[in-house]
Design a protein around this motif. Structure first.
Motif, PDB file in Angstrom:
ATOM      1  N   TRP A  40       0.820  -1.197   0.000  1.00 57.79           N
ATOM      2  CA  TRP A  40       0.000   0.000   0.000  1.00 57.79           C
ATOM      3  C   TRP A  40       0.855   1.248   0.000  1.00 57.79           C
ATOM      4  O   TRP A  40       1.839   1.352   0.736  1.00 57.79           O
ATOM      5  CB  TRP A  40      -0.907   0.020   1.242  1.00 57.79           C
ATOM      6  CG  TRP A  40      -1.614   1.330   1.464  1.00 57.79           C
ATOM      7  CD1 TRP A  40      -1.211   2.364   2.251  1.00 57.79           C
ATOM      8  CD2 TRP A  40      -2.831   1.744   0.856  1.00 57.79           C
ATOM      9  NE1 TRP A  40      -2.114   3.401   2.178  1.00 57.79           N
ATOM     10  CE2 TRP A  40      -3.122   3.043   1.327  1.00 57.79           C
ATOM     11  CE3 TRP A  40      -3.726   1.133  -0.042  1.00 57.79           C
ATOM     12  CZ2 TRP A  40      -4.248   3.737   0.934  1.00 57.79           C
ATOM     13  CZ3 TRP A  40      -4.854   1.836  -0.428  1.00 57.79           C
ATOM     14  CH2 TRP A  40      -5.109   3.120   0.062  1.00 57.79           C
ATOM     15  N   THR A  41       0.513   2.209  -0.845  1.00 58.21           N
ATOM     16  CA  THR A  41       1.008   3.585  -0.717  1.00 58.21           C
ATOM     17  C   THR A  41      -0.200   4.500  -0.858  1.00 58.21           C
ATOM     18  O   THR A  41      -1.262   4.082  -1.337  1.00 58.21           O
ATOM     19  CB  THR A  41       2.059   3.954  -1.784  1.00 58.21           C
ATOM     20  OG1 THR A  41       1.403   4.120  -3.056  1.00 58.21           O
ATOM     21  CG2 THR A  41       3.147   2.895  -1.904  1.00 58.21           C
ATOM     22  N   GLU A  42      -0.056   5.756  -0.462  1.00 62.38           N
ATOM     23  CA  GLU A  42      -1.193   6.679  -0.496  1.00 62.38           C
ATOM     24  C   GLU A  42      -1.691   6.932  -1.914  1.00 62.38           C
ATOM     25  O   GLU A  42      -2.879   7.173  -2.139  1.00 62.38           O
ATOM     26  CB  GLU A  42      -0.809   8.005   0.165  1.00 62.38           C
ATOM     27  CG  GLU A  42      -0.629   7.904   1.672  1.00 62.38           C
ATOM     28  CD  GLU A  42      -1.901   7.476   2.387  1.00 62.38           C
ATOM     29  OE1 GLU A  42      -3.001   7.821   1.914  1.00 62.38           O
ATOM     30  OE2 GLU A  42      -1.785   6.786   3.424  1.00 62.38           O
ATOM     31  N   ASP A  43      -0.797   6.864  -2.884  1.00 64.26           N
ATOM     32  CA  ASP A  43      -1.177   7.175  -4.265  1.00 64.26           C
ATOM     33  C   ASP A  43      -1.577   5.952  -5.075  1.00 64.26           C
ATOM     34  O   ASP A  43      -2.354   6.056  -6.023  1.00 64.26           O
ATOM     35  CB  ASP A  43      -0.022   7.894  -4.981  1.00 64.26           C
ATOM     36  CG  ASP A  43       0.273   9.250  -4.364  1.00 64.26           C
ATOM     37  OD1 ASP A  43      -0.692   9.925  -3.959  1.00 64.26           O
ATOM     38  OD2 ASP A  43       1.456   9.618  -4.284  1.00 64.26           O
ATOM     39  N   ALA A  44      -1.035   4.777  -4.700  1.00 62.84           N
ATOM     40  CA  ALA A  44      -1.298   3.584  -5.515  1.00 62.84           C
ATOM     41  C   ALA A  44      -0.960   2.331  -4.722  1.00 62.84           C
ATOM     42  O   ALA A  44      -0.204   2.377  -3.751  1.00 62.84           O
ATOM     43  CB  ALA A  44      -0.460   3.627  -6.799  1.00 62.84           C
TER      44      ALA A  44
END
Length: 227
Positions: free
Chosen positions: A80-84
């Motif tokens: 998980w990352t905030e953008d994708a």
């Protein structure tokens, strides 16, 4: 007893994991009698010594089965990352190894593409060098999914904390003889309880259930690992 640098890193990462990753857990009982038979048959074929020698463990077969299942479920081989959500092309399995200073996770890279003997010999080498403090950083940093096996301690069931930034970890317990019902009749089988811990931001309930169901089918039909 002053905290070592490793202990501080373990504390920070696990606190971060439990505080920031929304864990949930999916558990299944998996029968491993066929896997144990395959392991014994393959070990009997190994040369006694030399470069071609090997001795497969249950964990080696679980690593291979998990890697093969992750290849079929790329959404579980992710971060998980905030953008994708980042999905990994390679199936790199981090395997928890207990060492005197704490815990380290050497990585079997591209585990889905390796044979059982190669995984077994590589894992023995990684574990030995982990315990002697001789791993290179790239051999334990990274990985897309983790396995924690406490079966050798006789543990019947446990849940593992996700190894950030990964989205999943498989907790593997001991294979124990238990009564099971087959075709309406009582029988005895060797049963291993596995619990999948996942990051709900990346993996939803249905996907986690499908993944562990597929893993169960693979472990209970271990000849598929030789294909």
């Amino acid at each position: 007893m002053p905290n070592s640098s490793m202990r501080k890193v373990i504390a920070r990462r696990l606190s971060e994991s439990k505080a920031t990753i929304p864990h949930f857990y999916v558990t299944m009982d998996i029968e491993i009698d066929a896997l144990l038979k395959l392991r014994a048959d393959l070990n009997a074929r190994s040369p006694k010594d030399g470069p071609g020698a090997y001795k497969l463990s249950v964990n080696d077969l679980v690593i291979k089965a998990t890697a093969a299942t992750l290849r079929r479920f790329p959404s579980c081989n992710a971060t998980w990352t905030e953008d994708a959500i980042i999905q990994y092309h390679d199936v790199d399995i981090s395997v928890a190894v207990s060492i005197p200073e704490g815990l380290i996770t050497p990585i079997v890279r591209s585990a889905d593409k390796k044979g059982l003997a190669a995984i077994s010999n590589e894992m023995k080498d990684l574990a030995a060098r982990a315990k002697s403090g001789k791993l290179k950083p790239e051999e334990f940093q990274g990985g897309g999914f983790s396995i924690s096996n406490m079966g050798m301690y006789g543990v019947s069931d446990f849940s593992a904390i996700i190894n950030p930034p990964q989205a999943g970890i498989l907790a593997v317990s001991a294979g124990l003889q238990k009564p099971v019902v087959k075709d309406g009749a009582l029988a005895i089988a060797t049963v291993m309880t596995c619990t999948l811990s996942v990051d709900h931001r990346v993996i939803d309930g249905a996907l986690a259930a499908e993944f562990i169901q597929a893993l169960k089918r693979t472990i209970e039909d271990p000849l598929s690992l030789l294909l």
